[in-house]
Motif scaffolding. Structure first.
Motif, PDB file in Angstrom:
ATOM      1  N   PHE A 236       0.821  -1.206   0.000  1.00  0.00           N
ATOM      2  CA  PHE A 236       0.000   0.000   0.000  1.00  0.00           C
ATOM      3  C   PHE A 236       0.855   1.256   0.000  1.00  0.00           C
ATOM      4  O   PHE A 236       0.463   2.283  -0.563  1.00  0.00           O
ATOM      5  CB  PHE A 236      -0.939  -0.007   1.211  1.00  0.00           C
ATOM      6  N   LEU A 237       2.031   1.195   0.638  1.00  0.00           N
ATOM      7  CA  LEU A 237       2.925   2.346   0.611  1.00  0.00           C
ATOM      8  C   LEU A 237       3.397   2.637  -0.809  1.00  0.00           C
ATOM      9  O   LEU A 237       3.427   3.788  -1.244  1.00  0.00           O
ATOM     10  CB  LEU A 237       4.129   2.094   1.520  1.00  0.00           C
ATOM     11  N   VAL A 238       3.758   1.594  -1.547  1.00  0.00           N
ATOM     12  CA  VAL A 238       4.201   1.782  -2.932  1.00  0.00           C
ATOM     13  C   VAL A 238       3.082   2.390  -3.780  1.00  0.00           C
ATOM     14  O   VAL A 238       3.305   3.318  -4.564  1.00  0.00           O
ATOM     15  CB  VAL A 238       4.669   0.439  -3.523  1.00  0.00           C
ATOM     16  N   LEU A 239       1.866   1.879  -3.595  1.00  0.00           N
ATOM     17  CA  LEU A 239       0.737   2.433  -4.341  1.00  0.00           C
ATOM     18  C   LEU A 239       0.491   3.893  -3.960  1.00  0.00           C
ATOM     19  O   LEU A 239       0.206   4.737  -4.827  1.00  0.00           O
ATOM     20  CB  LEU A 239      -0.526   1.607  -4.066  1.00  0.00           C
ATOM     21  N   GLY A 240       0.602   4.197  -2.677  1.00  0.00           N
ATOM     22  CA  GLY A 240       0.390   5.573  -2.237  1.00  0.00           C
ATOM     23  C   GLY A 240       1.456   6.508  -2.774  1.00  0.00           C
ATOM     24  O   GLY A 240       1.159   7.627  -3.202  1.00  0.00           O
ATOM     25  N   ALA A 241       2.721   6.071  -2.746  1.00  0.00           N
ATOM     26  CA  ALA A 241       3.797   6.897  -3.287  1.00  0.00           C
ATOM     27  C   ALA A 241       3.616   7.120  -4.786  1.00  0.00           C
ATOM     28  O   ALA A 241       3.837   8.226  -5.294  1.00  0.00           O
ATOM     29  CB  ALA A 241       5.144   6.237  -3.000  1.00  0.00           C
ATOM     30  N   ALA A 242       3.204   6.073  -5.489  1.00  0.00           N
ATOM     31  CA  ALA A 242       2.971   6.217  -6.930  1.00  0.00           C
ATOM     32  C   ALA A 242       1.815   7.172  -7.201  1.00  0.00           C
ATOM     33  O   ALA A 242       1.871   7.993  -8.132  1.00  0.00           O
ATOM     34  CB  ALA A 242       2.681   4.845  -7.547  1.00  0.00           C
ATOM     35  N   ALA A 243       0.763   7.072  -6.395  1.00  0.00           N
ATOM     36  CA  ALA A 243      -0.375   7.975  -6.586  1.00  0.00           C
ATOM     37  C   ALA A 243       0.013   9.418  -6.301  1.00  0.00           C
ATOM     38  O   ALA A 243      -0.374  10.339  -7.028  1.00  0.00           O
ATOM     39  CB  ALA A 243      -1.534   7.549  -5.688  1.00  0.00           C
ATOM     40  N   ALA A 244       0.789   9.640  -5.232  1.00  0.00           N
ATOM     41  CA  ALA A 244       1.227  10.999  -4.915  1.00  0.00           C
ATOM     42  C   ALA A 244       2.096  11.572  -6.024  1.00  0.00           C
ATOM     43  O   ALA A 244       1.955  12.740  -6.403  1.00  0.00           O
ATOM     44  CB  ALA A 244       1.986  11.002  -3.586  1.00  0.00           C
ATOM     45  N   ALA A 245       3.006  10.745  -6.550  1.00  0.00           N
ATOM     46  CA  ALA A 245       3.857  11.199  -7.649  1.00  0.00           C
ATOM     47  C   ALA A 245       3.027  11.494  -8.894  1.00  0.00           C
ATOM     48  O   ALA A 245       3.275  12.473  -9.606  1.00  0.00           O
ATOM     49  CB  ALA A 245       4.920  10.148  -7.955  1.00  0.00           C
ATOM     50  N   THR A 246       2.028  10.652  -9.147  1.00  0.00           N
ATOM     51  CA  THR A 246       1.179  10.859 -10.325  1.00  0.00           C
ATOM     52  C   THR A 246       0.373  12.138 -10.199  1.00  0.00           C
ATOM     53  O   THR A 246       0.211  12.885 -11.177  1.00  0.00           O
ATOM     54  CB  THR A 246       0.240   9.652 -10.500  1.00  0.00           C
ATOM     55  N   VAL A 275      -8.991   7.907   1.788  1.00  0.00           N
ATOM     56  CA  VAL A 275      -9.735   6.646   1.738  1.00  0.00           C
ATOM     57  C   VAL A 275      -9.285   5.809   0.551  1.00  0.00           C
ATOM     58  O   VAL A 275      -9.093   4.591   0.658  1.00  0.00           O
ATOM     59  CB  VAL A 275     -11.252   6.920   1.668  1.00  0.00           C
ATOM     60  N   LEU A 276      -9.095   6.439  -0.599  1.00  0.00           N
ATOM     61  CA  LEU A 276      -8.761   5.699  -1.814  1.00  0.00           C
ATOM     62  C   LEU A 276      -7.321   5.201  -1.824  1.00  0.00           C
ATOM     63  O   LEU A 276      -7.051   4.086  -2.277  1.00  0.00           O
ATOM     64  CB  LEU A 276      -9.004   6.588  -3.044  1.00  0.00           C
ATOM     65  N   LEU A 277      -6.384   5.998  -1.311  1.00  0.00           N
ATOM     66  CA  LEU A 277      -4.979   5.606  -1.363  1.00  0.00           C
ATOM     67  C   LEU A 277      -4.659   4.471  -0.398  1.00  0.00           C
ATOM     68  O   LEU A 277      -3.809   3.636  -0.661  1.00  0.00           O
ATOM     69  CB  LEU A 277      -4.073   6.802  -1.065  1.00  0.00           C
ATOM     70  N   SER A 278      -5.308   4.452   0.761  1.00  0.00           N
ATOM     71  CA  SER A 278      -5.111   3.372   1.748  1.00  0.00           C
ATOM     72  C   SER A 278      -3.637   3.224   2.128  1.00  0.00           C
ATOM     73  O   SER A 278      -3.078   2.120   2.119  1.00  0.00           O
ATOM     74  CB  SER A 278      -5.653   2.050   1.205  1.00  0.00           C
ATOM     75  N   ILE A 279      -3.000   4.326   2.495  1.00  0.00           N
ATOM     76  CA  ILE A 279      -1.583   4.300   2.826  1.00  0.00           C
ATOM     77  C   ILE A 279      -1.410   3.919   4.295  1.00  0.00           C
ATOM     78  O   ILE A 279      -2.202   4.314   5.150  1.00  0.00           O
ATOM     79  CB  ILE A 279      -0.936   5.670   2.566  1.00  0.00           C
ATOM     80  N   CYS A 280      -0.352   3.172   4.586  1.00  0.00           N
ATOM     81  CA  CYS A 280      -0.043   2.819   5.968  1.00  0.00           C
ATOM     82  C   CYS A 280       0.204   4.091   6.777  1.00  0.00           C
ATOM     83  O   CYS A 280       0.814   5.051   6.290  1.00  0.00           O
ATOM     84  CB  CYS A 280       1.181   1.920   6.007  1.00  0.00           C
ATOM     85  N   SER A 281      -0.255   4.109   8.023  1.00  0.00           N
ATOM     86  CA  SER A 281      -0.156   5.310   8.847  1.00  0.00           C
ATOM     87  C   SER A 281       1.287   5.689   9.165  1.00  0.00           C
ATOM     88  O   SER A 281       1.555   6.832   9.521  1.00  0.00           O
ATOM     89  CB  SER A 281      -0.932   5.116  10.162  1.00  0.00           C
ATOM     90  N   GLU A 282       2.204   4.737   9.053  1.00  0.00           N
ATOM     91  CA  GLU A 282       3.603   5.045   9.319  1.00  0.00           C
ATOM     92  C   GLU A 282       4.271   5.759   8.151  1.00  0.00           C
ATOM     93  O   GLU A 282       5.421   6.198   8.270  1.00  0.00           O
ATOM     94  CB  GLU A 282       4.363   3.753   9.635  1.00  0.00           C
ATOM     95  N   ALA A 283       3.570   5.866   7.021  1.00  0.00           N
ATOM     96  CA  ALA A 283       4.156   6.481   5.833  1.00  0.00           C
ATOM     97  C   ALA A 283       3.295   7.587   5.236  1.00  0.00           C
ATOM     98  O   ALA A 283       3.761   8.310   4.352  1.00  0.00           O
ATOM     99  CB  ALA A 283       4.409   5.404   4.770  1.00  0.00           C
ATOM    100  N   ASP A 284       2.051   7.739   5.706  1.00  0.00           N
ATOM    101  CA  ASP A 284       1.152   8.690   5.049  1.00  0.00           C
ATOM    102  C   ASP A 284       1.587  10.138   5.227  1.00  0.00           C
ATOM    103  O   ASP A 284       1.259  11.003   4.413  1.00  0.00           O
ATOM    104  CB  ASP A 284      -0.292   8.504   5.538  1.00  0.00           C
ATOM    105  N   ALA A 285       2.346  10.447   6.294  1.00  0.00           N
ATOM    106  CA  ALA A 285       2.778  11.827   6.506  1.00  0.00           C
ATOM    107  C   ALA A 285       3.679  12.310   5.374  1.00  0.00           C
ATOM    108  O   ALA A 285       3.630  13.486   4.995  1.00  0.00           O
ATOM    109  CB  ALA A 285       3.501  11.954   7.847  1.00  0.00           C
ATOM    110  N   PHE A 286       4.488  11.423   4.826  1.00  0.00           N
ATOM    111  CA  PHE A 286       5.387  11.817   3.744  1.00  0.00           C
ATOM    112  C   PHE A 286       4.618  12.079   2.451  1.00  0.00           C
ATOM    113  O   PHE A 286       4.983  12.946   1.665  1.00  0.00           O
ATOM    114  CB  PHE A 286       6.448  10.736   3.536  1.00  0.00           C
ATOM    115  N   VAL A 287       3.543  11.318   2.247  1.00  0.00           N
ATOM    116  CA  VAL A 287       2.683  11.588   1.090  1.00  0.00           C
ATOM    117  C   VAL A 287       1.958  12.914   1.279  1.00  0.00           C
ATOM    118  O   VAL A 287       1.852  13.722   0.351  1.00  0.00           O
ATOM    119  CB  VAL A 287       1.679  10.436   0.885  1.00  0.00           C
TER     120      VAL A 287
END
Length: 349
Positions: A236-246, A275-287
């Protein structure tokens, strides 16, 4: 008529000769050989090897300026977030395996109204992501903890533990008030939802599944917990990082500025995005830090909503507590997180 029983003289039998030595039936021709099962870790390792082997062709593909920007944002989010993710997963596995489940029931006050805020504050001692808080909350209810307290723990643990707050401080070095705002807002939402469930919740809305029997040593359980959380939370972190970059590359800057310029729209947009990105709470601050076009209040709402309501959490809550629970609890938590996050942001940010 049955065949006569084959009786063997056991006077000279060696120890262990009474074991059933009937050979196991042969495996089907197309059955996989034991010990050769390919799992998610092996697949991930194979992908990493392919990335190393084909690094030069891949580097040529990202030579365009927009792709370089995408790669820069994607890698920067991962590099900052992965250490916190790994550290949190390891500590969460230690607590889940080596701390007795009965400890939580004994540590909470007997009165339900007092147990709710105590369980919310107990989330500070769980350095893990929301993936681990859902099954732990189910275990608490099985151990006799009032569901309202277990739900308060479920919501607070992924949001106010030291790993998450430290990651937030690192992601927002110039805004230390964001750490305080996130902790306060998340705790208020967790306690409020616990008290709301205590007032309006019904026992028949929660249907816990039968727990499978656990075998094996604690070391095996620890390794399995780490493996599971790393693969799920890391994915989920990889997906969140990719979504943020996109978002930073694909969405026109004028659109982001227009959306960010309207405080109400920006809050709603980032709440839905969480809700859609579903990023882990330990990494969402960076996104959230990478979405610099938006106000601190809207990004605070993103950080409050994400650990409490997202697609993977809704699915996990449905599996652990039942569909009747999730269809009521998730929307109420989403609304409470937006309202409290906006109010705390207006006061502290």
């Amino acid at each position: 008529m049955t065949a006569p029983e084959d009786v063997t003289d056991r006077r000279d039998a060696a120890p262990g000769d009474d074991i059933d030595r009937t050979p196991a039936p042969p495996a089907p021709p197309d059955a996989p050989a034991p010990g050769r099962r390919i799992g998610s870790v092996e697949i991930l390792a194979g992908l990493l090897v392919l990335l190393v082997v084909f690094r030069n062709p891949l580097a040529a593909l990202v030579s365009a300026p927009r792709l370089q920007t995408w790669t820069t944002v994607f890698v920067s989010v991962l590099v900052q977030a992965v250490p916190f993710l790994v550290f949190g997963v390891v500590l969460s596995a230690v607590i889940a395996v080596f701390v007795p489940r009965s400890f939580w029931a004994k540590a909470l006050p007997k009165h339900p109204a007092l147990a709710v805020p105590a369980a919310g504050l107990a989330g500070v001692v769980l350095p893990g992501c929301e993936c681990g808080s859902v099954p732990i909350a189910g275990s608490l209810i099985r151990r006799g903890v009032t569901p309202a307290a277990a739900l308060a723990f479920l919501l607070s643990a992924p949001a106010i533990n030291p790993i998450v707050l430290t990651a937030t401080a690192v992601a927002f070095p110039g805004n230390p008030e964001m750490v305080v705002a996130r902790g306060v807002a998340s705790l208020i939402v967790a306690v409020a939802m616990g008290w709301l469930w205590l007032r309006l919740g019904k026992a028949e809305w929660i249907k816990l599944p039968a727990r499978p029997h656990e075998d094996g040593s604690r070391l095996k359980a620890f390794v399995a917990a780490c493996r599971h959380d790393v693969m799920h939370a890391g994915g989920f972190l990889v997906l969140g990082a990719a979504a943020a970059a996109t978002i930073n590359v694909v969405v026109p800057e004028s659109w982001l500025q227009t959306l960010a310029g309207n405080e109400v729209l920006s809050i709603i947009a980032l709440a839905v995005l969480a809700v859609l990105l579903s990023i882990c709470s330990e990494a969402d601050a960076f996104v959230a830090a990478s979405l610099s076009q938006f106000s601190l209040t809207s990004r605070l709402v993103f950080l409050v909503v994400g650990p409490m309501v997202d697609l993977k959490l809704i699915a996990m809550q449905t599996g652990v507590f039942g569909r009747r629970f999730s269809v009521r609890f998730a929307p109420a938590t989403f609304a409470a997180a937006i309202l409290v996050g906006t109010g705390i942001g207006a006061v502290l940010l």
